[in-house]
Design an enzyme around this catalytic site. Structure first.
Site, mmCIF file in Angstrom:
data_model
loop_
_atom_site.group_PDB
_atom_site.id
_atom_site.type_symbol
_atom_site.label_atom_id
_atom_site.label_comp_id
_atom_site.label_asym_id
_atom_site.label_seq_id
_atom_site.Cartn_x
_atom_site.Cartn_y
_atom_site.Cartn_z
ATOM 1 N N ASP A 48 3.709 -11.756 5.961
ATOM 2 C CA ASP A 48 4.859 -11.810 6.869
ATOM 3 C C ASP A 48 4.627 -10.825 8.007
ATOM 4 O O ASP A 48 3.912 -9.832 7.850
ATOM 5 C CB ASP A 48 6.143 -11.383 6.141
ATOM 6 C CG ASP A 48 6.645 -12.438 5.160
ATOM 7 O OD1 ASP A 48 6.236 -13.601 5.248
ATOM 8 O OD2 ASP A 48 7.485 -12.062 4.308
ATOM 9 N N ARG B 56 1.595 -18.914 10.655
ATOM 10 C CA ARG B 56 2.992 -19.363 10.562
ATOM 11 C C ARG B 56 3.679 -18.877 11.835
ATOM 12 O O ARG B 56 3.727 -17.681 12.091
ATOM 13 C CB ARG B 56 3.703 -18.760 9.354
ATOM 14 C CG ARG B 56 5.213 -19.059 9.377
ATOM 15 C CD ARG B 56 6.022 -18.047 8.594
ATOM 16 N NE ARG B 56 5.819 -18.160 7.178
ATOM 17 C CZ ARG B 56 5.933 -17.107 6.352
ATOM 18 N NH1 ARG B 56 6.230 -15.919 6.815
ATOM 19 N NH2 ARG B 56 5.742 -17.267 5.067
HETATM 20 C C1 LIG Z 1 9.694 -19.915 6.678
HETATM 21 C C2 LIG Z 1 10.112 -18.796 7.566
HETATM 22 C C3 LIG Z 1 9.421 -17.588 7.491
HETATM 23 C C4 LIG Z 1 9.787 -16.540 8.342
HETATM 24 N N1 LIG Z 1 9.014 -15.397 8.365
HETATM 25 C C5 LIG Z 1 9.269 -14.446 9.292
HETATM 26 C C6 LIG Z 1 8.394 -13.340 9.469
HETATM 27 O O1 LIG Z 1 7.388 -13.182 8.799
HETATM 28 N N2 LIG Z 1 8.723 -12.418 10.418
HETATM 29 C C7 LIG Z 1 9.835 -12.557 11.224
HETATM 30 O O2 LIG Z 1 10.067 -11.717 12.102
HETATM 31 N N3 LIG Z 1 10.676 -13.604 11.057
HETATM 32 C C8 LIG Z 1 10.425 -14.543 10.139
HETATM 33 N N4 LIG Z 1 11.273 -15.611 10.013
HETATM 34 C C9 LIG Z 1 12.594 -15.603 10.682
HETATM 35 C C10 LIG Z 1 12.504 -16.098 12.120
HETATM 36 O O3 LIG Z 1 11.822 -15.150 12.917
HETATM 37 C C11 LIG Z 1 13.917 -16.330 12.711
HETATM 38 O O4 LIG Z 1 14.620 -15.125 12.707
HETATM 39 C C12 LIG Z 1 14.737 -17.359 11.964
HETATM 40 O O5 LIG Z 1 13.965 -18.425 11.531
HETATM 41 C C13 LIG Z 1 15.847 -17.916 12.874
HETATM 42 O O6 LIG Z 1 15.272 -18.542 13.974
HETATM 43 P P1 LIG Z 1 15.164 -20.139 14.153
HETATM 44 O O7 LIG Z 1 13.751 -20.440 14.521
HETATM 45 O O8 LIG Z 1 15.643 -20.834 12.967
HETATM 46 O O9 LIG Z 1 16.017 -20.436 15.461
HETATM 47 P P2 LIG Z 1 17.516 -20.069 15.843
HETATM 48 O O10 LIG Z 1 17.634 -20.453 17.284
HETATM 49 O O11 LIG Z 1 17.845 -18.681 15.456
HETATM 50 O O12 LIG Z 1 18.358 -21.038 14.932
HETATM 51 C C14 LIG Z 1 18.375 -22.442 15.109
HETATM 52 C C15 LIG Z 1 19.529 -22.999 14.271
HETATM 53 O O13 LIG Z 1 19.246 -22.794 12.874
HETATM 54 C C16 LIG Z 1 20.414 -22.402 12.172
HETATM 55 N N5 LIG Z 1 20.223 -21.055 11.625
HETATM 56 C C17 LIG Z 1 19.260 -20.154 11.963
HETATM 57 N N6 LIG Z 1 19.379 -19.039 11.219
HETATM 58 C C18 LIG Z 1 20.448 -19.216 10.415
HETATM 59 C C19 LIG Z 1 21.089 -18.426 9.406
HETATM 60 N N7 LIG Z 1 20.643 -17.212 9.113
HETATM 61 N N8 LIG Z 1 22.179 -18.927 8.771
HETATM 62 C C20 LIG Z 1 22.629 -20.173 9.059
HETATM 63 N N9 LIG Z 1 22.064 -20.978 9.998
HETATM 64 C C21 LIG Z 1 20.985 -20.511 10.666
HETATM 65 C C22 LIG Z 1 21.554 -22.446 13.153
HETATM 66 O O14 LIG Z 1 22.131 -23.731 13.098
HETATM 67 C C23 LIG Z 1 20.868 -22.268 14.504
HETATM 68 O O15 LIG Z 1 21.563 -22.833 15.557
HETATM 69 C C24 LIG Z 1 10.903 -16.694 9.218
HETATM 70 C C25 LIG Z 1 11.576 -17.902 9.284
HETATM 71 C C26 LIG Z 1 11.181 -18.961 8.503
HETATM 72 C C27 LIG Z 1 11.893 -20.270 8.652
#
Ligand SMILES: Cc1cc2nc3c(=O)[nH]c(=O)nc-3n(C[C@H](O)[C@H](O)[C@H](O)COP(=O)(O)OP(=O)(O)OC[C@H]3O[C@@H](n4cnc5c(N)ncnc54)[C@H](O)[C@@H]3O)c2cc1C
Length: 303
Positions: A130, A180
């Site tokens: 991560d 990723r």
């Molecule tokens: C498999 C995976 C691994 C990850 N690993 C890391 C990592 O190693 N380091 C790191 O910094 N980040 C990591 N993340 C988190 C990532 O950086 C984002 O903070 C997170 O995925 C929210 O961004 P989004 O791309 O979904 O877009 P956003 O624009 O934030 O969200 C898009 C839509 O998804 C939904 N959504 C998003 N988050 C939530 C929530 N918490 N609760 C409810 N609905 C939600 C909402 O409907 C929102 O409108 C990971 C995410 C995933 C999916």
């Protein structure tokens, strides 16, 4: 502002006690966390596998400050890799390098990661590193690149909100690394990270296209429907088959979307966290969607 406050609180002790000690905090967290014990996590993985999902398992914990805690985390991951193999579960593992000792001693984190990579290779499994806050970006990349493991065994997460990321991606692609791609979950200053959602999304899409065009097997990790649709269109337009990459989403978030992606024939891996150290992970999830917070506050202060 609310996002910044929640991310600030995610690193503080007193709100941690308030939330982790409260039954409602625990109940809300259970939406995002498979449980506190390994058996809870294995049960969830079994169910998800039977529904067609691939999994990556995260034993929660980060920023450890003692060598003994880093050793314990490493041992836990080694046991996880053994259990996943023994039970023939379709699950990788995901690990934070500060959990393996990075904040204290880079060499210790490197040795621990090498032990996990060796075990993963033996079990034909995969370790994903991560990515944490920007204080650790350089060290994480350095440790990752210094461990000599085949690309089928170890990959890394990269954050589209960082301005440096395009250059990092170029370097990693030259090495054939499986990436990723995430947007990024930490509080970062505007001189190193894009602040506006529009800018982050634009960079995410640009990097997605670069990754898919590379011919290496990568993971597009987002719940953003626009970016997912853009990824699907790009893959179809460039004849990239559903076996050429995977979508990744977090356990408990956008569950309907998760199912739709599977039904459409895409490969979908869910990131399943478990363990007692769920507070910081939970707060980052609240920061991503403040509606979750209002629900929690209403109930916390009513009690
Ligand atoms: C498999 C995976 C691994 C990850 N690993 C890391 C990592 O190693 N380091 C790191 O910094 N980040 C990591 N993340 C988190 C990532 O950086 C984002 O903070 C997170 O995925 C929210 O961004 P989004 O791309 O979904 O877009 P956003 O624009 O934030 O969200 C898009 C839509 O998804 C939904 N959504 C998003 N988050 C939530 C929530 N918490 N609760 C409810 N609905 C939600 C909402 O409907 C929102 O409108 C990971 C995410 C995933 C999916």
């Amino acid at each position: 502002m609310l996002r910044s406050l929640l991310l600030y609180l995610s690193e503080r002790e007193s709100p941690k006690k308030l939330i982790t000690g409260n039954p409602l905090g625990r109940r809300l967290a259970s939406r995002f966390i498979a449980g506190e014990e390994i058996e809870d996590a294995l049960r969830v993985i079994r169910r998800l596998n039977s529904e067609g999902f691939l999994v990556t398992l995260d034993c929660l914990g980060e920023s450890v400050r003692e060598a003994a805690a880093a050793e314990a985390a490493c041992q836990t991951y080694l046991q996880l890799l053994d259990r996943l193999a023994a039970e023939k579960l379709n699950s990788h593992v995901s690990v934070k390098l500060t959990q393996l000792g990075l904040a204290m001693d880079e060499g210790l984190a490197r040795r621990n990661l090498a032990r996990l990579a060796e075990s993963a290779a033996r079990h034909h499994n995969f370790v994903r590193v991560d990515m944490e806050g920007s204080a650790f970006t350089d060290a994480t990349l350095r440790v990752f690149c210094s461990v000599d493991a085949p690309r089928e065994v170890m990959g890394i997460a990269i954050q589209a909100y960082l301005r440096r990321t395009e250059a990092d991606v170029e370097e990693l692609l030259k090495r054939g690394v499986r990436i990723r791609l995430v947007k990024g979950a930490y509080q970062e200053p505007p001189d190193i990270a894009y602040a506006r959602k529009r800018e982050v999304d634009r960079n995410y899409q640009k990097l997605t296209e670069k990754l898919l065009a590379s011919g290496i097997y990568h993971a597009i990790a987002t719940h953003d429907e626009h970016l997912i649709a853009a990824t699907e269109s790009f893959a179809r337009a460039h004849s990239i088959s559903p076996e050429g990459f995977e979508f990744q989403l977090l356990y408990g978030i956008r569950r309907q979307l998760q199912r739709v992606l599977i039904q459409q024939g895409w490969r979908v891996r869910l990131y399943v966290p478990y363990g007692r150290e769920w507070y910081a992970y939970f707060m980052r999830r609240l920061a991503e969607r403040p509606a979750n917070l209002f629900f929690l506050m209403r109930h916390l202060f009513r009690q």
